[in-house]
Design a protein around this motif. Structure first.
Motif, PDB file in Angstrom:
ATOM      1  N   GLU A   1       0.839  -1.195   0.000  1.00  0.00           N
ATOM      2  CA  GLU A   1       0.000   0.000   0.000  1.00  0.00           C
ATOM      3  C   GLU A   1       0.876   1.247   0.000  1.00  0.00           C
ATOM      4  N   PRO A   2       0.544   2.213  -0.851  1.00  0.00           N
ATOM      5  CA  PRO A   2       1.347   3.440  -0.860  1.00  0.00           C
ATOM      6  C   PRO A   2       1.183   4.225   0.438  1.00  0.00           C
ATOM      7  N   ILE A   3       2.238   4.850   0.877  1.00  0.00           N
ATOM      8  CA  ILE A   3       2.190   5.660   2.095  1.00  0.00           C
ATOM      9  C   ILE A   3       1.430   6.950   1.792  1.00  0.00           C
ATOM     10  N   PRO A   4       0.404   7.279   2.588  1.00  0.00           N
ATOM     11  CA  PRO A   4      -0.360   8.502   2.320  1.00  0.00           C
ATOM     12  C   PRO A   4       0.526   9.740   2.392  1.00  0.00           C
ATOM     13  N   PHE A   5       0.237  10.676   1.552  1.00  0.00           N
ATOM     14  CA  PHE A   5       0.954  11.949   1.519  1.00  0.00           C
ATOM     15  C   PHE A   5       0.304  12.872   2.547  1.00  0.00           C
ATOM     16  N   VAL A   6       1.061  13.253   3.580  1.00  0.00           N
ATOM     17  CA  VAL A   6       0.485  14.045   4.668  1.00  0.00           C
ATOM     18  C   VAL A   6       1.401  15.210   5.027  1.00  0.00           C
ATOM     19  N   ILE A   7       0.780  16.210   5.669  1.00  0.00           N
ATOM     20  CA  ILE A   7       1.514  17.359   6.214  1.00  0.00           C
ATOM     21  C   ILE A   7       1.870  17.050   7.655  1.00  0.00           C
ATOM     22  N   LEU A   8       3.087  17.343   8.051  1.00  0.00           N
ATOM     23  CA  LEU A   8       3.577  17.068   9.395  1.00  0.00           C
ATOM     24  C   LEU A   8       3.700  18.362  10.186  1.00  0.00           C
ATOM     25  N   SER A   9       3.224  18.313  11.443  1.00  0.00           N
ATOM     26  CA  SER A   9       3.319  19.486  12.312  1.00  0.00           C
ATOM     27  C   SER A   9       3.252  19.037  13.754  1.00  0.00           C
TER      28      SER A   9
END
Length: 377
Positions: free
Chosen positions: A39-47
């Motif tokens: 499964e592809p790793i979801p593209f997310v914003i990190l904070s």
């Protein structure tokens, strides 16, 4: 005879080879299915946080390598540069978006821009002191009426009597009526709540019709979910310099039994709270219920106007099941008999009143004892 045996032997040999071939095929190694791609790793914003103080900045990042195109849903609330540095511009909530260059992959992140007063926000919202919440959109505090301990206590007139003991001073209006086999009370408050906040409330309460003689001292339960009413309410504060009423907050139109809002600040005069004005919309269940509520408002001193555009201080307008009202000067008003009865001391009413008298006596004794001790010293 010999000639007959040779063809039979040949046929048996063919049959043997066929059967052994089938068996060998059946007992051969199983066919392996290819493993699915991971499964592809979801593209997310990190904070590390979901909030930024107005005038301050935080840096966002993503979990992928590559060029990122950043954007904000509202640059007037928070702006973001090409490096993911977000700066709070005004109090509110925005959505920060990141697009991976050369692809269609997009990540979003909800960010709240808050004021500088973190102490009270952390105390009241994060630690859930008194069940308060904080609105990042409107920069005000409120009580989540769907999940608050106050719901279990309903309402009793003794609460208003005891309020000054905890430095709460407010104007109030109570409207009583009977509808659908229930005695209803819709109460409005506005005023000073302790030393730090002022605000306004609308509460919806019921009790079984005819369950007891209805007086101002009767105890009412918070409305059940099926009796929540849709409403909205805005608060305005009269400014000392120019006399204009400045907008403080608006509770959104929704289902409530208790619609509240509070902002930091102290009123100039807490004996009456005329420097506060509320503008509200309350949607009743049907036109009959709306008429009963309007009759109660008239008995409390409100004047009816033709439409909501004509509203001014202490007036209301009715449009079908919607009642729009502006409240400013009326205080301590109720459309119900306010006679006192010995029966008001019975049950929960007597409990609260006796509790009030007990604490009052204890305070008097404490003050007297302190004064005597000072004299003796």
């Amino acid at each position: 005879m010999t000639k007959m045996k040779k063809p039979l032997a040949f046929l048996f040999s063919i049959l043997f080879l066929f059967l052994t071939g089938v068996t060998a095929f059946a007992e051969g190694e199983p066919v392996t299915e290819p493993e699915p791609d991971p499964e592809p790793i979801p593209f997310v914003i990190l904070s590390s946080t979901d909030r930024v103080t107005k005038g301050k900045s935080i840096t966002l990042s993503v979990n992928r390598d590559g060029d990122i195109v950043w954007s904000s849903s509202d640059d007037s609330v928070a702006s973001v540069d090409n490096n993911g540095v977000v700066t709070g511009r005004s109090i509110g909530t925005v959505t920060i978006s990141a697009v991976l260059s050369g692809t269609e992959e997009t990540a979003v992140f909800t960010l709240h821009v808050v004021g500088k007063n973190f102490f009270w926000r952390d105390l009241l919202e994060k630690r859930q002191i008194f069940g308060y919440r904080y609105s990042y959109v409107g920069d005000y505090y409120y009580t989540d009426d769907k999940d608050c301990w106050q719901k279990f206590f309903g309402f009793n007139f003794a609460y208003d009597i005891a309020a000054p003991l905890v430095l709460i001073h407010y104007d109030y209006v109570r409207v009583f009526f009977t509808y659908d086999n229930l005695d209803w009370m819709i109460q409005m408050w506005k005023g000073q709540y302790g030393l730090l906040f002022h605000g306004s409330e609308i509460g919806v309460y019921t009790k079984p019709a005819g369950s007891s003689s209805a007086t101002r001292y009767s105890h009412y339960a918070a409305a059940d979910p099926e009796n929540y009413l849709k409403m909205s309410s805005s608060l305005y504060h009269k400014q000392k310099i120019n006399g204009n009423y400045e907008f403080e907050f608006e509770r959104p139109y929704d289902d409530y039994w208790w619609c509240t809002g509070f902002v930091p600040g102290h009123l100039r005069n807490t004996l009456d709270c005329k420097e506060l004005r509320t503008e509200s919309r309350i949607t009743l269940k049907d036109e009959k219920m709306a008429r009963l509520f309007c009759e109660g408002l008239r008995e409390c001193g409100f004047a009816q106007v033709e439409n909501k555009e004509s509203l001014c201080e202490d007036t209301f307008a009715c449009d079908g099941t919607d009642v729009y009202l502006q409240w400013q000067n009326i205080s301590g008003a109720a459309n119900h008999a306010s006679h006192f009865s010995i029966w008001s001391f019975v049950g929960i009413n007597g409990f609260f009143l006796m509790l009030l008298l007990f604490f009052g006596a204890m305070m008097l004794l404490s003050v007297s004892g302190l004064g005597l001790l000072i004299l003796l010293i």
